[in-house]
Design a protein around this motif. Structure first.
Motif, PDB file in Angstrom:
ATOM      1  N   LEU A   1     -17.123   2.953  -2.848  1.00 47.41           N
ATOM      2  CA  LEU A   1     -15.681   2.751  -2.821  1.00 47.41           C
ATOM      3  C   LEU A   1     -15.314   2.006  -1.549  1.00 47.41           C
ATOM      4  CD1 LEU A   1     -13.035   3.387  -4.331  1.00 47.41           C
ATOM      5  CD2 LEU A   1     -12.840   5.447  -2.946  1.00 47.41           C
ATOM      6  N   GLN A   2     -14.772   0.805  -1.725  1.00 43.83           N
ATOM      7  CA  GLN A   2     -14.431  -0.023  -0.581  1.00 43.83           C
ATOM      8  C   GLN A   2     -13.266   0.587   0.192  1.00 43.83           C
ATOM      9  OE1 GLN A   2     -13.536  -4.030  -1.652  1.00 43.83           O
ATOM     10  NE2 GLN A   2     -13.260  -4.730   0.454  1.00 43.83           N
ATOM     11  N   LEU A   3     -13.410   0.667   1.532  1.00 45.18           N
ATOM     12  CA  LEU A   3     -12.380   1.244   2.386  1.00 45.18           C
ATOM     13  C   LEU A   3     -11.487   0.149   2.944  1.00 45.18           C
ATOM     14  CD1 LEU A   3     -14.522   3.849   4.348  1.00 45.18           C
ATOM     15  CD2 LEU A   3     -13.159   4.187   2.283  1.00 45.18           C
ATOM     16  N   PRO A   4     -10.263   0.481   3.346  1.00 47.34           N
ATOM     17  CA  PRO A   4      -9.365  -0.534   3.902  1.00 47.34           C
ATOM     18  C   PRO A   4      -9.938  -1.164   5.164  1.00 47.34           C
ATOM     19  CG  PRO A   4      -8.170   1.495   3.398  1.00 47.34           C
ATOM     20  CD  PRO A   4      -9.619   1.808   3.262  1.00 47.34           C
ATOM     21  N   SER A   5      -9.738  -2.461   5.304  1.00 52.25           N
ATOM     22  CA  SER A   5     -10.160  -3.149   6.520  1.00 52.25           C
ATOM     23  C   SER A   5      -9.220  -2.796   7.669  1.00 52.25           C
ATOM     24  CB  SER A   5     -10.150  -4.666   6.288  1.00 52.25           C
ATOM     25  OG  SER A   5     -11.019  -5.021   5.238  1.00 52.25           O
TER      26      SER A   5
ATOM     27  N   TYR B   1      -5.577  -0.857  -0.728  1.00 54.47           N
ATOM     28  CA  TYR B   1      -4.152  -0.686  -0.446  1.00 54.47           C
ATOM     29  C   TYR B   1      -3.683   0.710  -0.841  1.00 54.47           C
ATOM     30  CZ  TYR B   1      -4.459  -5.655   0.303  1.00 54.47           C
ATOM     31  OH  TYR B   1      -4.829  -6.887   0.795  1.00 54.47           O
ATOM     32  N   LEU B   2      -4.277   1.261  -1.891  1.00 56.90           N
ATOM     33  CA  LEU B   2      -3.961   2.649  -2.236  1.00 56.90           C
ATOM     34  C   LEU B   2      -4.442   3.600  -1.141  1.00 56.90           C
ATOM     35  CD1 LEU B   2      -4.819   2.650  -6.055  1.00 56.90           C
ATOM     36  CD2 LEU B   2      -2.543   2.775  -5.025  1.00 56.90           C
ATOM     37  N   LEU B   3      -5.659   3.368  -0.649  1.00 54.53           N
ATOM     38  CA  LEU B   3      -6.189   4.216   0.409  1.00 54.53           C
ATOM     39  C   LEU B   3      -5.498   3.969   1.747  1.00 54.53           C
ATOM     40  CD1 LEU B   3     -10.010   4.069  -0.379  1.00 54.53           C
ATOM     41  CD2 LEU B   3      -8.465   6.009  -0.702  1.00 54.53           C
ATOM     42  N   SER B   4      -4.841   2.820   1.902  1.00 52.95           N
ATOM     43  CA  SER B   4      -4.120   2.552   3.148  1.00 52.95           C
ATOM     44  C   SER B   4      -2.920   3.475   3.314  1.00 52.95           C
ATOM     45  CB  SER B   4      -3.675   1.091   3.213  1.00 52.95           C
ATOM     46  OG  SER B   4      -2.610   0.832   2.297  1.00 52.95           O
TER      47      SER B   4
ATOM     48  N   SER C   1      10.465   1.666  -3.997  1.00 55.54           N
ATOM     49  CA  SER C   1      10.384   1.228  -2.610  1.00 55.54           C
ATOM     50  C   SER C   1       9.041   1.588  -1.985  1.00 55.54           C
ATOM     51  CB  SER C   1      11.525   1.844  -1.797  1.00 55.54           C
ATOM     52  OG  SER C   1      11.448   1.446  -0.442  1.00 55.54           O
ATOM     53  N   ALA C   2       8.590   2.827  -2.190  1.00 57.53           N
ATOM     54  CA  ALA C   2       7.302   3.246  -1.637  1.00 57.53           C
ATOM     55  C   ALA C   2       6.163   2.400  -2.195  1.00 57.53           C
ATOM     56  CB  ALA C   2       7.062   4.729  -1.929  1.00 57.53           C
ATOM     57  N   THR C   3       6.213   2.106  -3.487  1.00 57.93           N
ATOM     58  CA  THR C   3       5.179   1.281  -4.118  1.00 57.93           C
ATOM     59  C   THR C   3       5.178  -0.132  -3.547  1.00 57.93           C
ATOM     60  OG1 THR C   3       5.381   2.563  -6.167  1.00 57.93           O
ATOM     61  CG2 THR C   3       4.305   0.413  -6.315  1.00 57.93           C
TER      62      THR C   3
ATOM     63  N   LEU D   1       3.702  -0.185  -0.070  1.00 59.23           N
ATOM     64  CA  LEU D   1       2.287   0.172  -0.061  1.00 59.23           C
ATOM     65  C   LEU D   1       1.409  -0.951  -0.584  1.00 59.23           C
ATOM     66  CD1 LEU D   1       0.154   2.415   0.409  1.00 59.23           C
ATOM     67  CD2 LEU D   1       0.542   3.113  -1.981  1.00 59.23           C
ATOM     68  N   LEU D   2       1.855  -1.666  -1.617  1.00 60.53           N
ATOM     69  CA  LEU D   2       0.980  -2.596  -2.331  1.00 60.53           C
ATOM     70  C   LEU D   2       1.296  -4.070  -2.124  1.00 60.53           C
ATOM     71  CD1 LEU D   2       0.723  -0.717  -5.772  1.00 60.53           C
ATOM     72  CD2 LEU D   2      -0.810  -0.545  -3.801  1.00 60.53           C
ATOM     73  N   GLN D   3       2.404  -4.389  -1.458  1.00 58.34           N
ATOM     74  CA  GLN D   3       2.832  -5.783  -1.397  1.00 58.34           C
ATOM     75  C   GLN D   3       1.892  -6.688  -0.616  1.00 58.34           C
ATOM     76  OE1 GLN D   3       4.167  -7.458   1.476  1.00 58.34           O
ATOM     77  NE2 GLN D   3       3.959  -5.750   2.916  1.00 58.34           N
ATOM     78  N   SER D   4       1.043  -6.126   0.237  1.00 60.70           N
ATOM     79  CA  SER D   4       0.171  -6.952   1.079  1.00 60.70           C
ATOM     80  C   SER D   4      -1.043  -7.511   0.333  1.00 60.70           C
ATOM     81  CB  SER D   4      -0.322  -6.134   2.284  1.00 60.70           C
ATOM     82  OG  SER D   4       0.746  -5.793   3.131  1.00 60.70           O
TER      83      SER D   4
END
Length: 357
Positions: free
Chosen positions: A33-37, A68-71, A128-130, A133-136
């Protein structure tokens, strides 16, 4: 005595060593599972993602969606924007349950506007939270999720209008010109806000000119002035000691005014560039006051509902209540359609950009 202290210190040290060998949260994540950079500086992300006076804490683009979910559990410059809304949702549900138990609540015609108000609050918070969280992830995701955010805000605006009209308005105000045109006007203003924000997001590029802020602030101001008008009329004409909800209505107005201030002005980061990258940004403070405003609204409207529920159908008529509630999903669909049309133009623009590159 000193021997006891040494023994206590030795025991504490052994316990700390034991906890040090326990697995950390990241250690139990599968290696596949790839982790956030790690976060990067503003110069390392496209200009679309850069916020004024925020110099670091950006998440790299084009990572896996899981990153991005894990971020959500990573420290970055959007963390508080996400968590202020994620935590506000459960708090609202807890207060809903507490008020329903204390004041009584039954799902019937009289309670539909209150129920839709709650749905609108949760929709706005979730959208808003979504978005934050995911826009990047990419430019397409940035436009998509913030258009979705505008839909959520528009729905929230109309949910507030339903609650204020049916539970907080006085007869003299409803008989006025504003009162008679209130619900269709509120629906139109909510859609107008969504449409203007979507257009401005598509039309203007960073660094955003003043015109974009005007496209956001003016429709929002018009919508708020109309939506809050029954509450202001009541605060000015009804003695506060007669109704317990008056104080909560006053608090919700004060909270919204403060939220509007921090939304309109990038403070305090404007005066301390680079020092507010992870916390105390103006937008984060805006989120906090907006969450407080929503909570005060819920408290006030529950008090008003408890006081008026026995006569609500008699005063407004069952047909008007049902038509007002049917207009809620209709507005939602109109806003979603507006966002879809905006995204169609965004996709064409991004495709043309890729062809030029």
């Amino acid at each position: 005595m000193s021997g006891d202290i040494l023994q206590w210190v030795r025991t504490l040290t052994l316990n700390m060593n034991y906890f040090a060998h326990l697995p950390r949260p990241w250690d139990i994540v599968p290696t596949s599972l790839q982790l956030p950079s790690p976060t990067v500086k503003a110069s390392q992300v496209p200009s679309l993602f850069r916020e004024p006076y925020i110099l670091s804490g950006y998440r790299p683009v084009k990572q896996n969606w899981r990153c991005y979910l894990l971020s959500l559990f990573q420290r970055h410059n959007e963390s508080l924007n996400v968590w202020t809304h994620l935590l506000a949702g459960p708090v609202l549900l807890i207060r809903w349950s507490a008020n329903a138990g204390a004041l009584g609540y039954t799902l019937d015609t009289a309670s539909l506007p209150l129920c839709l108000f709650m749905v609108s609050c949760l929709t706005c918070l979730l959208c808003s939270a979504t978005a934050h969280l995911l826009q990047s992830h990419s430019e397409h995701a940035h436009y998509l999720f913030f258009c979705m955010d505008y839909v959520g805000i528009a729905v929230y605006q109309y949910g507030c209008s339903l609650g204020h009209y049916f539970y907080a308005s006085e007869t003299t105000w409803r008989e006025s010109c504003v009162g008679q045109l209130f619900l269709p006007g509120a629906a139109f203003c909510a859609w107008l806000f969504c449409a203007c924000c979507c257009f401005a997001k598509f039309r203007y590029r960073r660094p955003y000119p003043l015109q974009r802020k005007i496209y956001q602030v003016i429709p929002a101001t018009l919508a708020y002035l109309l939506d809050i008008s029954p509450v202001v009329h009541r605060l000015l004409t009804v003695t506060w000691t007669q109704e317990y909800s008056q104080l909560f209505h006053a608090f919700q107005i004060a909270s919204f005014m403060l939220a509007a201030l921090f939304f309109s002005c990038p403070i305090p980061e404007r005066f301390f560039p680079g020092h507010c990258d992870f916390g105390v940004q103006g937008h984060q403070i805006f989120h906090l006051f907006l969450a407080l405003c929503t909570m005060f609204q819920l408290e006030a409207l529950f008090q008003d509902y408890a006081r008026r529920r026995d006569t609500l159908v008699e005063v407004f008529g069952e047909r008007q209540l049902w038509w007002a509630c049917v207009s809620f999903p209709a507005l939602f669909l109109c806003c979603v359609l507006t966002a879809v049309i905006t995204m169609k133009h965004v996709n064409e623009q991004l495709q043309a950009k890729q062809e030029r590159e």
